[in-house]
Write an enzyme that holds these catalytic residues in place. Structure first.
Site, PDB file in Angstrom:
ATOM      1  CB  CYS A 266     110.335 -19.953  -1.533  1.00 34.37           C
ATOM      2  SG  CYS A 266     111.448 -18.934  -0.004  1.00 34.37           S
TER       3      CYS A 266
ATOM      4  CB  CYS B 223     113.134 -14.670   0.833  1.00 31.47           C
ATOM      5  SG  CYS B 223     113.128 -16.693   1.621  1.00 31.47           S
TER       6      CYS B 223
ATOM      7  CB  CYS C  82     114.551 -18.128  -2.350  1.00 26.99           C
ATOM      8  SG  CYS C  82     112.925 -17.313  -2.087  1.00 26.99           S
TER       9      CYS C  82
ATOM     10  NE  ARG D 202      99.047  -0.133  11.031  1.00 27.53           N
ATOM     11  CZ  ARG D 202      98.067  -1.864  10.749  1.00 27.53           C
ATOM     12  NH1 ARG D 202      98.381  -1.725   9.257  1.00 27.53           N
ATOM     13  NH2 ARG D 202      97.291  -2.520  10.808  1.00 27.53           N
TER      14      ARG D 202
ATOM     15  CG  HIS E  22      92.493 -10.670   9.071  1.00 28.71           C
ATOM     16  ND1 HIS E  22      91.603  -9.283   9.640  1.00 28.71           N
ATOM     17  CD2 HIS E  22      91.408 -11.400   7.733  1.00 28.71           C
ATOM     18  CE1 HIS E  22      89.739  -9.472   8.993  1.00 28.71           C
ATOM     19  NE2 HIS E  22      90.310 -10.696   8.653  1.00 28.71           N
TER      20      HIS E  22
ATOM     21  CG  ASN F 216      92.712  -7.391  16.819  1.00 26.97           C
ATOM     22  OD1 ASN F 216      91.995  -7.070  15.960  1.00 26.97           O
ATOM     23  ND2 ASN F 216      92.548  -7.239  18.425  1.00 26.97           N
TER      24      ASN F 216
ATOM     25  CB  SER G 195      83.309  -2.365  12.018  1.00 26.16           C
ATOM     26  OG  SER G 195      84.248  -3.110  11.799  1.00 26.16           O
TER      27      SER G 195
ATOM     28  N   GLY H 290      84.778  -5.767  20.163  1.00 22.90           N
ATOM     29  CA  GLY H 290      85.746  -4.927  19.754  1.00 22.90           C
ATOM     30  C   GLY H 290      85.831  -4.895  18.388  1.00 22.90           C
TER      31      GLY H 290
HETATM   32  C1  BJW Z   1      85.541  -1.049  20.425  1.00 22.55           C
HETATM   33  C2  BJW Z   1      86.237   0.041  21.880  1.00 22.55           C
HETATM   34  C3  BJW Z   1      86.214   0.006  23.378  1.00 22.55           C
HETATM   35  C4  BJW Z   1      86.416   1.241  19.901  1.00 22.55           C
HETATM   36  N1  BJW Z   1      85.986  -1.756  23.487  1.00 22.55           N
HETATM   37  N2  BJW Z   1      85.065  -2.245  21.143  1.00 22.55           N
HETATM   38  C5  BJW Z   1      81.242 -11.007   1.510  1.00 22.55           C
HETATM   39  C6  BJW Z   1      80.318  -9.525   0.595  1.00 22.55           C
HETATM   40  C7  BJW Z   1      81.440  -8.550   0.908  1.00 22.55           C
HETATM   41  C8  BJW Z   1      82.962  -8.538   0.655  1.00 22.55           C
HETATM   42  C9  BJW Z   1      83.513  -9.729   0.888  1.00 22.55           C
HETATM   43  C10 BJW Z   1      82.968 -10.445   1.358  1.00 22.55           C
HETATM   44  N3  BJW Z   1      84.143 -11.632   0.960  1.00 22.55           N
HETATM   45  C11 BJW Z   1      84.676 -11.438   1.058  1.00 22.55           C
HETATM   46  C12 BJW Z   1      84.897  -9.997   1.164  1.00 22.55           C
HETATM   47  C13 BJW Z   1      85.995  -8.574   0.573  1.00 22.55           C
HETATM   48  C14 BJW Z   1      86.971  -8.263   1.195  1.00 22.55           C
HETATM   49  C15 BJW Z   1      85.489  -7.428   2.648  1.00 22.55           C
HETATM   50  O1  BJW Z   1      85.167  -7.850   3.388  1.00 22.55           O
HETATM   51  N4  BJW Z   1      85.407  -6.327   2.511  1.00 22.55           N
HETATM   52  C16 BJW Z   1      84.308  -5.585   3.390  1.00 22.55           C
HETATM   53  C17 BJW Z   1      84.457  -4.263   4.161  1.00 22.55           C
HETATM   54  C18 BJW Z   1      82.761  -5.390   2.112  1.00 22.55           C
HETATM   55  N5  BJW Z   1      87.494  -9.457   2.310  1.00 22.55           N
HETATM   56  C19 BJW Z   1      88.624 -10.312   1.880  1.00 22.55           C
HETATM   57  O2  BJW Z   1      89.168  -9.120   0.800  1.00 22.55           O
HETATM   58  C20 BJW Z   1      89.501 -11.097   3.331  1.00 22.55           C
HETATM   59  N6  BJW Z   1      89.793 -11.751   1.651  1.00 22.55           N
HETATM   60  C21 BJW Z   1      89.050 -12.441   1.120  1.00 22.55           C
HETATM   61  O3  BJW Z   1      87.632 -12.960   2.065  1.00 22.55           O
HETATM   62  O4  BJW Z   1      89.029 -13.313   0.795  1.00 22.55           O
HETATM   63  C22 BJW Z   1      88.302 -14.244  -0.868  1.00 22.55           C
HETATM   64  C23 BJW Z   1      87.983 -13.296  -1.378  1.00 22.55           C
HETATM   65  C24 BJW Z   1      88.664 -12.883  -2.076  1.00 22.55           C
HETATM   66  C25 BJW Z   1      88.746 -10.873  -3.249  1.00 22.55           C
HETATM   67  C26 BJW Z   1      87.788 -11.437  -3.556  1.00 22.55           C
HETATM   68  C27 BJW Z   1      86.341 -11.835  -2.591  1.00 22.55           C
HETATM   69  C28 BJW Z   1      86.559 -12.938  -1.836  1.00 22.55           C
HETATM   70  C29 BJW Z   1      90.141 -10.249   3.213  1.00 22.55           C
HETATM   71  C30 BJW Z   1      89.944  -9.268   4.202  1.00 22.55           C
HETATM   72  C31 BJW Z   1      90.931  -8.759   5.151  1.00 22.55           C
HETATM   73  C32 BJW Z   1      91.118  -7.410   5.679  1.00 22.55           C
HETATM   74  N7  BJW Z   1      92.467  -7.057   6.453  1.00 22.55           N
HETATM   75  C33 BJW Z   1      92.764  -5.965   7.138  1.00 22.55           C
HETATM   76  C34 BJW Z   1      93.630  -5.301   6.957  1.00 22.55           C
HETATM   77  C35 BJW Z   1      94.941  -6.302   7.799  1.00 22.55           C
HETATM   78  C36 BJW Z   1      95.986  -5.460   7.546  1.00 22.55           C
HETATM   79  C37 BJW Z   1      96.577  -4.578   8.355  1.00 22.55           C
HETATM   80  O5  BJW Z   1      96.055  -4.168   9.447  1.00 22.55           O
HETATM   81  O6  BJW Z   1      96.818  -3.472   7.723  1.00 22.55           O
HETATM   82  O7  BJW Z   1      92.070  -6.070   8.772  1.00 22.55           O
HETATM   83  S1  BJW Z   1      91.107  -5.213   6.788  1.00 22.55           S
HETATM   84  C38 BJW Z   1      91.502  -4.602   8.658  1.00 22.55           C
HETATM   85  O8  BJW Z   1      89.876  -4.520   8.574  1.00 22.55           O
HETATM   86  C39 BJW Z   1      91.654  -5.041   9.276  1.00 22.55           C
HETATM   87  C40 BJW Z   1      90.783  -5.810  10.091  1.00 22.55           C
HETATM   88  O9  BJW Z   1      90.827  -6.908  11.145  1.00 22.55           O
HETATM   89  C41 BJW Z   1      89.615  -5.604   9.262  1.00 22.55           C
HETATM   90  C42 BJW Z   1      88.407  -6.081  10.537  1.00 22.55           C
HETATM   91  O10 BJW Z   1      88.755  -4.284  11.405  1.00 22.55           O
HETATM   92  P1  BJW Z   1      87.778  -4.318  12.435  1.00 22.55           P
HETATM   93  O11 BJW Z   1      88.153  -5.745  13.251  1.00 22.55           O
HETATM   94  O12 BJW Z   1      86.163  -4.876  12.981  1.00 22.55           O
HETATM   95  O13 BJW Z   1      88.086  -3.341  13.063  1.00 22.55           O
HETATM   96  P2  BJW Z   1      87.141  -1.858  13.279  1.00 22.55           P
HETATM   97  O14 BJW Z   1      87.760  -0.550  13.452  1.00 22.55           O
HETATM   98  O15 BJW Z   1      86.671  -1.598  11.766  1.00 22.55           O
HETATM   99  O16 BJW Z   1      86.206  -1.503  13.622  1.00 22.55           O
HETATM  100  C43 BJW Z   1      86.262  -1.561  15.366  1.00 22.55           C
HETATM  101  C44 BJW Z   1      85.492  -1.863  16.208  1.00 22.55           C
HETATM  102  O17 BJW Z   1      85.580  -1.496  17.854  1.00 22.55           O
HETATM  103  C45 BJW Z   1      84.473  -0.774  16.288  1.00 22.55           C
HETATM  104  O18 BJW Z   1      82.968  -0.888  16.054  1.00 22.55           O
HETATM  105  C46 BJW Z   1      84.420  -0.340  17.422  1.00 22.55           C
HETATM  106  O19 BJW Z   1      83.027   0.788  17.891  1.00 22.55           O
HETATM  107  C47 BJW Z   1      84.498  -0.681  18.552  1.00 22.55           C
HETATM  108  N8  BJW Z   1      85.595  -0.001  19.818  1.00 22.55           N
HETATM  109  N9  BJW Z   1      86.570   1.293  21.026  1.00 22.55           N
HETATM  110  C48 BJW Z   1      85.244  -2.757  22.593  1.00 22.55           C
HETATM  111  N10 BJW Z   1      87.107   0.104  23.695  1.00 22.55           N
END
Ligand code: BJW
Length: 246
Positions: A137, A153, A156, A77, A126, A109, A195, A193
């Site tokens: 470390c 690293c 370390c 990526r 993120h 992002n 979801s 942008g």
């Molecule tokens: C356009 C367009 C155009 C297209 N113009 N728009 C509470 C409830 C339920 C679950 C949880 C909760 N709290 C925590 C959780 C667990 C989990 C979670 O949320 N799960 C749900 C999915 C159910 N969250 C976590 O694990 C987070 N950690 C946490 O809360 O720690 C405490 C904890 C730990 C353990 C258990 C419980 C609590 C961490 C979340 C980390 C997310 N990481 C990622 C990957 C990053 C690395 C990588 O890139 O590989 O981050 S996942 C992925 O989703 C990435 C994104 O930042 C993130 C959000 O996605 P985003 O940006 O919304 O993109 P899309 O693709 O989903 O949507 C794109 C949108 O754009 C669409 O709507 C299109 O229509 C639109 N679009 N073209 C405008 N031109």
């Protein structure tokens, strides 16, 4: 002349935009889509890497089980991203930062495109694909796109991993609190942008609503937020955002 596909901007949003003092912008993968960055969930598809859905390969569990596979996914990526440029949505958001007394940009992002468009003090919920973190470390190091990344690293010798927040991992200490404080203090909130499915990022517009801010979503598709916000502009961010300040 207005094109048929352009969403119309309400008078209310125009008024709010010209009188707002404290503005919060939350962005997700869709803001970078017009630069060529694939989204995770938009368009009915989910990103998949070598047969693994992204929530499997981008997970805390996979870092423990198979760090080289995680690196392969992130190196691929980074290779894609280094050629890509900010689009009109990034540029418009960057222009907004000098327009309001207080302006906070929070992004989910990891691509660094807001910074490339000269946005300042971006809150990266993120993490960043342009940094690595030592698993031992926890020292962090930038990756220069022109150089190969570190394998271990330099402080370390322990392995390094991408400095991004994977599923099941905590956000960096204090980062969400800073974003939540800005949400609790804003009078206008844009959600662009995303979801709005991933927490805790998806709770920021709720915080803004509770304090009475005007919440506007920009997305070509409906999200769980669409019916809850004050205005939903259905369209591509690079086309819609310039209409707001016009
Ligand atoms: C356009 C367009 C155009 C297209 N113009 N728009 C509470 C409830 C339920 C679950 C949880 C909760 N709290 C925590 C959780 C667990 C989990 C979670 O949320 N799960 C749900 C999915 C159910 N969250 C976590 O694990 C987070 N950690 C946490 O809360 O720690 C405490 C904890 C730990 C353990 C258990 C419980 C609590 C961490 C979340 C980390 C997310 N990481 C990622 C990957 C990053 C690395 C990588 O890139 O590989 O981050 S996942 C992925 O989703 C990435 C994104 O930042 C993130 C959000 O996605 P985003 O940006 O919304 O993109 P899309 O693709 O989903 O949507 C794109 C949108 O754009 C669409 O709507 C299109 O229509 C639109 N679009 N073209 C405008 N031109």
């Amino acid at each position: 002349m207005q094109l048929a596909s352009e969403p119309s901007i309400s008078d209310e949003l125009r008024r709010r935009f010209s009188s707002a003092r404290r503005v919060l912008v939350l962005t997700g993968a869709g803001v970078s889509a017009e630069s060529g960055v694939p989204t995770f969930r938009g368009g009915g598809n989910s990103a998949v890497w070598k047969g693994m859905p992204f929530d499997v390969i981008s997970s805390a569990r996979m870092v423990e089980r198979d760090l080289p596979a995680v690196w392969e996914w992130f190196d691929y990526r980074r290779g894609l991203l280094q050629e890509l440029k900010p689009n009109p949505a990034h540029n418009e958001i960057s222009a907004w930062q000098d327009r309001f007394s207080e302006f906070t940009l929070v992004t989910q992002n990891i691509d660094g495109l807001h910074q490339k468009a000269r946005s300042r003090d971006v809150i990266e919920l993120h993490g960043s694909i342009w940094r690595v973190r030592c698993v031992g470390c926890h020292s962090r190091f930038e990756i220069l796109s022109t150089q190969p990344r570190a394998e271990a690293c330099p402080d370390c010798g322990d392995p390094v991993r991408p400095d991004v927040v994977l599923f099941g991992e905590m956000l960096p200490a204090g980062v969400f609190e800073q974003a939540a404080a800005a949400a609790a203090n804003c009078d206008l909130c844009f959600v662009i942008g995303t979801s709005a499915l991933v927490y805790p990022a998806a709770s920021l517009p709720d915080i803004a609503r509770v304090v009475g801010a005007f919440v506007c979503e920009v997305n070509p598709e409906k999200t769980p937020l669409s019916d809850l916000c004050d205005e939903s502009l259905m369209g591509r961010a690079g086309e819609v955002l310039p209409l707001i300040s016009r």
